[in-house]
Motif scaffolding. Structure first.
Motif, PDB file in Angstrom:
ATOM      1  N   PRO A   1       0.902  -1.221   0.249  1.00 36.16           N
ATOM      2  CA  PRO A   1      -0.153  -0.275   0.036  1.00 36.16           C
ATOM      3  C   PRO A   1       0.800   1.024  -0.079  1.00 36.16           C
ATOM      4  O   PRO A   1       0.376   2.434  -0.799  1.00 36.16           O
ATOM      5  N   PRO A   2       1.739   1.560   0.754  1.00 39.83           N
ATOM      6  CA  PRO A   2       2.639   2.473   0.454  1.00 39.83           C
ATOM      7  C   PRO A   2       3.098   2.848  -0.255  1.00 39.83           C
ATOM      8  O   PRO A   2       2.734   4.124  -1.328  1.00 39.83           O
ATOM      9  N   VAL A   3       3.980   1.625  -1.218  1.00 38.28           N
ATOM     10  CA  VAL A   3       4.117   2.492  -3.022  1.00 38.28           C
ATOM     11  C   VAL A   3       3.315   1.874  -3.811  1.00 38.28           C
ATOM     12  O   VAL A   3       3.588   2.811  -4.461  1.00 38.28           O
ATOM     13  N   ALA A   4       1.797   1.638  -3.564  1.00 34.98           N
ATOM     14  CA  ALA A   4       0.723   1.675  -3.920  1.00 34.98           C
ATOM     15  C   ALA A   4       0.732   3.241  -4.120  1.00 34.98           C
ATOM     16  O   ALA A   4      -0.543   3.973  -5.289  1.00 34.98           O
ATOM     17  N   LEU A   5       0.821   3.857  -3.257  1.00 33.31           N
ATOM     18  CA  LEU A   5       0.480   5.367  -3.340  1.00 33.31           C
ATOM     19  C   LEU A   5       0.441   6.367  -5.073  1.00 33.31           C
ATOM     20  O   LEU A   5      -0.015   7.642  -5.149  1.00 33.31           O
TER      21      LEU A   5
ATOM     22  N   ALA B   1      10.839   8.627 -11.013  1.00 35.82           N
ATOM     23  CA  ALA B   1      11.211   7.343 -10.237  1.00 35.82           C
ATOM     24  C   ALA B   1      11.225   5.784 -11.158  1.00 35.82           C
ATOM     25  O   ALA B   1       9.781   5.649 -11.982  1.00 35.82           O
ATOM     26  N   VAL B   2      11.243   4.787 -10.377  1.00 33.36           N
ATOM     27  CA  VAL B   2      11.246   3.491 -10.664  1.00 33.36           C
ATOM     28  C   VAL B   2      11.413   2.915  -9.589  1.00 33.36           C
ATOM     29  O   VAL B   2      11.495   3.468  -8.232  1.00 33.36           O
ATOM     30  N   VAL B   3      10.396   1.497  -9.685  1.00 33.79           N
ATOM     31  CA  VAL B   3      10.345   0.645  -8.722  1.00 33.79           C
ATOM     32  C   VAL B   3      11.410  -0.832  -8.212  1.00 33.79           C
ATOM     33  O   VAL B   3      10.951  -1.277  -9.523  1.00 33.79           O
ATOM     34  N   VAL B   4      11.937  -0.789  -7.877  1.00 38.09           N
ATOM     35  CA  VAL B   4      13.060  -2.262  -7.835  1.00 38.09           C
ATOM     36  C   VAL B   4      13.264  -3.001  -6.739  1.00 38.09           C
ATOM     37  O   VAL B   4      12.851  -2.232  -5.564  1.00 38.09           O
ATOM     38  N   PHE B   5      13.611  -3.973  -7.073  1.00 38.75           N
ATOM     39  CA  PHE B   5      13.915  -5.415  -5.931  1.00 38.75           C
ATOM     40  C   PHE B   5      15.671  -5.355  -6.178  1.00 38.75           C
ATOM     41  O   PHE B   5      16.218  -6.724  -6.434  1.00 38.75           O
ATOM     42  N   PRO B   6      16.821  -4.273  -5.881  1.00 40.33           N
ATOM     43  CA  PRO B   6      17.986  -4.889  -6.386  1.00 40.33           C
ATOM     44  C   PRO B   6      19.217  -5.801  -5.263  1.00 40.33           C
ATOM     45  O   PRO B   6      19.710  -6.129  -5.572  1.00 40.33           O
ATOM     46  N   ARG B   7      17.832  -6.115  -4.708  1.00 41.83           N
ATOM     47  CA  ARG B   7      18.490  -7.228  -2.961  1.00 41.83           C
ATOM     48  C   ARG B   7      19.864  -6.314  -2.225  1.00 41.83           C
ATOM     49  O   ARG B   7      20.584  -7.326  -2.915  1.00 41.83           O
ATOM     50  N   SER B   8      19.610  -5.666  -1.662  1.00 39.12           N
ATOM     51  CA  SER B   8      21.112  -5.349  -1.209  1.00 39.12           C
ATOM     52  C   SER B   8      21.068  -4.813   0.066  1.00 39.12           C
ATOM     53  O   SER B   8      22.092  -4.874   0.764  1.00 39.12           O
ATOM     54  N   ARG B   9      20.100  -5.821   0.612  1.00 38.77           N
ATOM     55  CA  ARG B   9      19.549  -6.540   1.900  1.00 38.77           C
ATOM     56  C   ARG B   9      20.275  -7.694   2.436  1.00 38.77           C
ATOM     57  O   ARG B   9      19.973  -8.231   1.823  1.00 38.77           O
ATOM     58  N   PRO B  10      20.638  -7.514   3.759  1.00 37.93           N
ATOM     59  CA  PRO B  10      20.646  -8.688   4.422  1.00 37.93           C
ATOM     60  C   PRO B  10      19.082  -9.597   4.068  1.00 37.93           C
ATOM     61  O   PRO B  10      18.331  -9.748   4.025  1.00 37.93           O
ATOM     62  N   LYS B  11      18.594 -11.055   3.877  1.00 40.79           N
ATOM     63  CA  LYS B  11      18.559 -11.894   3.996  1.00 40.79           C
ATOM     64  C   LYS B  11      16.983 -11.477   4.652  1.00 40.79           C
ATOM     65  O   LYS B  11      16.052 -11.457   4.222  1.00 40.79           O
ATOM     66  N   MET B  12      16.429 -11.637   5.447  1.00 42.78           N
ATOM     67  CA  MET B  12      15.962 -11.410   6.028  1.00 42.78           C
ATOM     68  C   MET B  12      14.937 -10.162   6.166  1.00 42.78           C
ATOM     69  O   MET B  12      14.068  -9.507   6.124  1.00 42.78           O
TER      70      MET B  12
ATOM     71  N   PRO C   1      11.999  -9.823   0.337  1.00 45.93           N
ATOM     72  CA  PRO C   1      12.255  -8.916  -0.434  1.00 45.93           C
ATOM     73  C   PRO C   1      11.953  -7.489  -0.828  1.00 45.93           C
ATOM     74  O   PRO C   1      11.277  -7.080   0.406  1.00 45.93           O
ATOM     75  N   LEU C   2      12.506  -6.885  -1.089  1.00 39.87           N
ATOM     76  CA  LEU C   2      12.924  -4.845  -0.152  1.00 39.87           C
ATOM     77  C   LEU C   2      12.405  -4.123  -1.915  1.00 39.87           C
ATOM     78  O   LEU C   2      13.630  -4.712  -2.071  1.00 39.87           O
ATOM     79  N   MET C   3      11.493  -3.494  -1.578  1.00 42.11           N
ATOM     80  CA  MET C   3      10.871  -2.604  -2.729  1.00 42.11           C
ATOM     81  C   MET C   3      11.601  -1.242  -2.221  1.00 42.11           C
ATOM     82  O   MET C   3      11.544  -1.504  -0.839  1.00 42.11           O
ATOM     83  N   GLN C   4      12.413  -0.867  -3.654  1.00 45.67           N
ATOM     84  CA  GLN C   4      12.990   0.395  -3.676  1.00 45.67           C
ATOM     85  C   GLN C   4      11.778   1.193  -4.091  1.00 45.67           C
ATOM     86  O   GLN C   4      12.475   0.620  -5.949  1.00 45.67           O
ATOM     87  N   VAL C   5      12.091   2.269  -3.677  1.00 48.75           N
ATOM     88  CA  VAL C   5      11.598   3.415  -5.098  1.00 48.75           C
ATOM     89  C   VAL C   5      13.178   4.606  -5.362  1.00 48.75           C
ATOM     90  O   VAL C   5      13.108   4.663  -4.862  1.00 48.75           O
ATOM     91  N   ILE C   6      13.307   4.770  -6.358  1.00 45.93           N
ATOM     92  CA  ILE C   6      14.634   5.084  -6.780  1.00 45.93           C
ATOM     93  C   ILE C   6      14.360   7.114  -8.114  1.00 45.93           C
ATOM     94  O   ILE C   6      13.502   6.332  -8.719  1.00 45.93           O
ATOM     95  N   ALA C   7      15.231   7.388  -7.779  1.00 50.26           N
ATOM     96  CA  ALA C   7      14.744   8.477  -8.219  1.00 50.26           C
ATOM     97  C   ALA C   7      16.116   8.544  -9.448  1.00 50.26           C
ATOM     98  O   ALA C   7      16.729   8.518  -9.793  1.00 50.26           O
ATOM     99  N   LEU C   8      15.122   8.558 -10.795  1.00 54.83           N
ATOM    100  CA  LEU C   8      15.885   8.092 -12.383  1.00 54.83           C
ATOM    101  C   LEU C   8      16.710  10.212 -12.384  1.00 54.83           C
ATOM    102  O   LEU C   8      17.351   9.941 -13.102  1.00 54.83           O
ATOM    103  N   ARG C   9      15.668  10.903 -11.370  1.00 47.37           N
ATOM    104  CA  ARG C   9      16.196  12.252 -12.094  1.00 47.37           C
ATOM    105  C   ARG C   9      16.692  12.747 -10.663  1.00 47.37           C
ATOM    106  O   ARG C   9      15.769  11.948  -9.565  1.00 47.37           O
ATOM    107  N   ASP C  10      17.268  14.252 -10.376  1.00 51.40           N
ATOM    108  CA  ASP C  10      16.801  15.342  -9.746  1.00 51.40           C
ATOM    109  C   ASP C  10      15.313  15.311  -9.492  1.00 51.40           C
ATOM    110  O   ASP C  10      14.556  15.843 -10.506  1.00 51.40           O
ATOM    111  N   ILE C  11      15.018  15.333  -8.313  1.00 45.62           N
ATOM    112  CA  ILE C  11      13.536  15.561  -7.574  1.00 45.62           C
ATOM    113  C   ILE C  11      13.681  17.345  -7.278  1.00 45.62           C
ATOM    114  O   ILE C  11      14.257  16.682  -5.797  1.00 45.62           O
ATOM    115  N   ALA C  12      12.959  17.896  -7.292  1.00 42.81           N
ATOM    116  CA  ALA C  12      12.986  19.590  -6.876  1.00 42.81           C
ATOM    117  C   ALA C  12      11.875  19.254  -5.417  1.00 42.81           C
ATOM    118  O   ALA C  12      10.858  18.228  -5.748  1.00 42.81           O
ATOM    119  N   PRO C  13      12.469  19.917  -4.395  1.00 43.62           N
ATOM    120  CA  PRO C  13      11.034  20.081  -3.234  1.00 43.62           C
ATOM    121  C   PRO C  13       9.621  20.380  -3.472  1.00 43.62           C
ATOM    122  O   PRO C  13       9.681  21.654  -4.723  1.00 43.62           O
TER     123      PRO C  13
END
Length: 545
Positions: A254-258, A267-278, A281-293
């Motif tokens: 639900p948070p990402v679904a907003l 931005a883009v949603v990916v699963f890079p697998r960069s954390r400890p396995k526990m 699967p971790l969803m990460q929202v990544i900025a594709l460009r600089d985003i201003a306030p």
């Protein structure tokens, strides 16, 4: 019929990008500042969203996420575990059902009761048990009834949500987040009825419910509540992917679904697998460009390499809105998504001819595109082939993988075939560079694959030609080929660091590319050393002669 196949009938043109980002509003994400309600619409929930992201509501795009501080290109805007996730049937014996880590029958531990799911070890199994104990009983019950196949990932994911909301209770923040997901149950097209009905009936059977009153234990009062629940799931499902963007299963967050949609996302949603396995699967929202306030965070719900008409059709059918983003309202003379390269090779583009107006000129040099009938036939046949391949990946993924794998032995047999593959991959990268923003994970993956192809040992390297011939020959051979492979992989790593997050080093693929770069640098060093020693040997032989 599987969830993937049913959904594919509505989303036949969708890629990883489309299934990875759900829609929660009825309109486009193009929003005027005066249309935004600055007041938060919820209290006490969405605690996983960082404080600098605000939930706002606008008259044009509904709820969305706005940032109150600058986000830099490649930054992880926020990361969260899905509320629920389930592996696809084809991946059950290849990945851990808790952390989604890869393995195989030999390395993974099978559940001895249901014999359907696997885990890395007892740690993952124990962590998943609070939910799997219900799932395990359901799978055993289904098997005892004579069913030979495991329910689809959609049914299993829905079941996990139901069991967890039963435990959490109807007033918990977790359940409230699920209930606040956008439902289009009252507005769905007739073509979607089959999907919703199939899921609802299959879910009731999977949960082992025998009467309508039993649904009350899951915090639902009626069949209408169940229908809305299924609608929320269909509209807000994300595809869990591995680090190379291959689909692994279904998830809900639900948070990402907003996050709202744009065909030109920031931005883009990916699963890079960069954390400890526990934590996976971790969803990460990544900025594709600089985003201003003050900017809204936007991702793409559909494949943005598609022409406008196809994007709009997919959005209307699946998410029930028409997009009015900057890309869709652009008045460019030539859309690179529906164009062909200039016949004079000037670097310009010609609009793809259509039946009613076959005349097409290069927008740069005005050269007339010849043989437009052949172009029209190629477009038609290519679209038919694409539709067939897209359908095949859902209905028979093993066959799709078999067809794709036929390229591997070809590469090992002939230099010409390898060179053809390199040229084809180069064209794919060139096309993606035109239609996707720098740093998009698809661009990074494609460029990494091109670099790997260039780095493959040549079966029969060509004899060097004249300097003029070598300057225009593509792909090059020998040391020039290795240098090009290195340059390509360096560029790929830079893009992967954006698309999968700089802090993640480009995810698992980016880290693999780094290893390829080190190997190529070593190989080029050996090459240079060998050439130098040969030169010295030749000079010594000349002196002694």
């Amino acid at each position: 019929m599987s969830f993937a196949k049913l959904k594919a009938t509505r989303q036949a043109k969708q890629s990883y990008v489309s299934s990875n980002t759900p829609q929660n509003s009825q309109e486009s994400s193009a929003v005027s500042p005066e249309a935004i309600d600055e007041q938060p619409v919820t209290e006490g929930i969405y605690k996983s969203i960082p404080e600098y992201l605000e939930i706002r509501t606008s008259s044009t795009s509904g709820r969305g996420l706005w940032t109150t501080k600058s986000c830099t290109q490649g930054q992880v805007i926020f990361a969260v575990k899905p509320h629920a996730a389930a592996l696809s049937n084809a991946r059950l014996d290849l990945h851990c059902s808790q952390c989604f880590g890869d393995g195989n029958n030999a390395s993974l531990k099978r559940c001895t009761k249901c014999q359907a799911v696997y885990y890395c070890d007892s740690t993952c199994q124990n962590a998943d048990w609070p939910l799997h104990k219900h799932e395990c009983a359901a799978l055993q019950r289904i098997a005892a009834s004579g069913e030979t196949s495991v329910p689809s990932e959609a049914i299993r994911c829905l079941g996990r949500i139901m069991w967890k909301r039963q435990k959490q209770g109807p007033t918990s923040g977790w359940t409230r987040e699920v209930d606040l997901l956008q439902s289009h149950n009252k507005d769905i097209e007739p073509s979607a009825y089959e999907l919703h009905t199939h899921l609802a009936i299959s879910l009731v059977r999977y949960l082992g419910l025998s009467s309508p009153s039993e649904i009350a234990s899951f915090g639902m009062a009626s069949g209408a509540d169940l229908a809305n629940f299924v609608s929320r799931f269909v509209t807000n499902t994300f595809t869990v992917t591995d680090p190379s963007l291959a689909p692994l299963g279904a998830s809900v967050s639900p948070p990402v679904a907003l996050i709202n949609h744009s065909c030109d996302p920031n931005a883009v949603v990916v699963f890079p697998r960069s954390r400890p396995k526990m934590e996976e699967p971790l969803m990460q929202v990544i900025a594709l460009r600089d985003i201003a306030p003050g900017e809204e965070i936007l991702t793409a719900y559909v494949d943005t390499t598609l022409p406008k008409a196809q994007r709009q059709a997919s959005l209307r059918e699946t998410y029930l809105f028409s997009c009015a983003c900057t890309l869709c309202t652009s008045t460019l003379d030539v859309d690179p998504r529906e164009s062909v390269w200039c016949p004079k090779s000037c670097g310009g583009l010609c609009p793809t001819p259509i039946e009613d107006n076959p005349l097409s000129r290069c927008a740069k040099c005005r050269a007339v595109l010849q043989k437009t009938d052949e172009v029209l036939d190629a477009v038609r046949i290519g679209q038919q082939a694409l539709d067939k391949a897209t359908g095949l990946q859902f209905s028979d993924p093993a066959k799709a993988m078999q067809l794709a794998s036929k390229l591997v032995p070809i590469l090992k047999e002939a230099q010409a075939a390898l060179d053809t593959a390199v040229v084809s991959a180069t064209k794919v990268v060139a096309g993606l560079d035109v239609v996707l923003r720098y740093g998009h994970p698809v661009r990074g993956i494609a460029r990494a694959e091109l670099g790997k192809l260039l780095a493959v040992d040549e079966p029969a390297p060509r004899a060097p030609g004249t300097p003029a011939e070598e300057a225009v020959r593509y792909p090059p051979s020998g040391a020039r080929r290795l240098r090009l492979a290195l340059e390509t992989l360096l560029l790929a790593r830079a893009e992967l660091a954006v698309g999968f997050g700089a802090v993640n080093e480009g995810g698992a693929v980016g880290r693999g590319v780094r290893e390829d770069i080190v190997r190529l640098e070593r190989e080029l060093g050996v090459w240079k050393k060998g050439v130098g020693e040969a030169w010295r040997d030749a000079k010594e032989a000349g002196r002694s002669g």
